[in-house]
Design an enzyme around this catalytic site. Structure first.
Site, PDB file in Angstrom:
ATOM      1  N   GLY A  46       2.484   1.131  -2.230  1.00 53.39           N
ATOM      2  CA  GLY A  46       3.784   0.548  -2.532  1.00 53.39           C
ATOM      3  C   GLY A  46       4.251   0.918  -3.917  1.00 53.39           C
ATOM      4  O   GLY A  46       4.280   0.082  -4.810  1.00 53.39           O
ATOM      5  N   SER A  47       4.585   2.167  -4.128  1.00 54.58           N
ATOM      6  CA  SER A  47       4.901   2.661  -5.461  1.00 54.58           C
ATOM      7  C   SER A  47       6.147   3.533  -5.415  1.00 54.58           C
ATOM      8  O   SER A  47       6.805   3.668  -4.389  1.00 54.58           O
ATOM      9  CB  SER A  47       3.713   3.441  -6.004  1.00 54.58           C
ATOM     10  OG  SER A  47       3.353   4.473  -5.096  1.00 54.58           O
ATOM     11  N   LYS A  48       6.458   4.153  -6.547  1.00 54.04           N
ATOM     12  CA  LYS A  48       7.678   4.925  -6.677  1.00 54.04           C
ATOM     13  C   LYS A  48       7.454   6.054  -7.676  1.00 54.04           C
ATOM     14  O   LYS A  48       6.681   5.914  -8.620  1.00 54.04           O
ATOM     15  CB  LYS A  48       8.774   3.979  -7.173  1.00 54.04           C
ATOM     16  CG  LYS A  48      10.124   4.559  -7.376  1.00 54.04           C
ATOM     17  CD  LYS A  48      11.033   3.394  -7.756  1.00 54.04           C
ATOM     18  CE  LYS A  48      12.371   3.803  -8.202  1.00 54.04           C
ATOM     19  NZ  LYS A  48      13.199   2.641  -8.535  1.00 54.04           N
TER      20      LYS A  48
ATOM     21  N   MET B  59       7.519   4.925  -1.998  1.00 55.96           N
ATOM     22  CA  MET B  59       6.427   5.095  -1.040  1.00 55.96           C
ATOM     23  C   MET B  59       5.941   3.710  -0.624  1.00 55.96           C
ATOM     24  O   MET B  59       5.440   2.963  -1.459  1.00 55.96           O
ATOM     25  CB  MET B  59       5.304   5.903  -1.678  1.00 55.96           C
ATOM     26  CG  MET B  59       5.713   7.329  -2.026  1.00 55.96           C
ATOM     27  SD  MET B  59       4.614   8.127  -3.212  1.00 55.96           S
ATOM     28  CE  MET B  59       5.217   7.404  -4.746  1.00 55.96           C
TER      29      MET B  59
END
Length: 149
Positions: free
Chosen positions: A118-120, A30
């Site tokens: 800004g992650s996953k 994301m």
């Protein structure tokens, strides 16, 4: 919402004692413009939660799944099947929010947490057929990732 950056067969997370078992892992990145709300992949119980501190490298990189700060949620459904969801902080995020606890009953599509900017998210499972492909965009609470074999 996000983009599927990787689909691989891999050993389960060592942090949950699953390293001797093969799973399919879907990684969804994301970026800063995506909605970072995390949703429950299927109805069941939160069997285990395990937080692991780590680095804050770009979550788009594959190595973020092993190196970055992350929070593991092991879910179990009524048939005893388990799925593991991993919230992974990124270079900018640095904040994982988890709004459930061990023993909570959860329903498919429910919000369970978020990761800031800004992650996953990694999803580990077995005995399901994929419905998505690498590079595909996902919509939170709408995109079906896999279906029972």
């Amino acid at each position: 919402d996000g983009k599927i950056t990787q689909i691989i067969e891999i050993n389960g997370p060592t942090e949950l004692g699953l390293e001797g078992k093969k799973y399919t892992r879907i990684s969804i990145f994301m970026d800063v413009l995506c909605c970072h709300v995390n949703r429950v992949p299927y109805t069941g119980i939160i069997n285990k939660i395990f937080y692991k501190p780590g680095k804050y490298i770009n979550a788009a990189f594959d190595k973020a799944s092993e190196d970055n700060e992350r929070n593991y949620l092991q879910l179990k459904n009524a048939d005893g099947e388990e799925v593991t969801v991993v919230q992974i902080a990124g270079m900018i995020a640095r904040r994982i929010v988890c709004d459930v606890k061990e023993g909570d009953a959860i329903n498919q599509g429910d919000r369970f947490g978020m990761i800031r900017f800004g992650s996953k998210v990694d999803l580990y499972f077995e005995n399901y057929n994929l419905l998505v492909r690498k590079g595909q965009n996902t919509v939170a609470g709408e995109t079906l990732l896999a279906i029972k074999k």
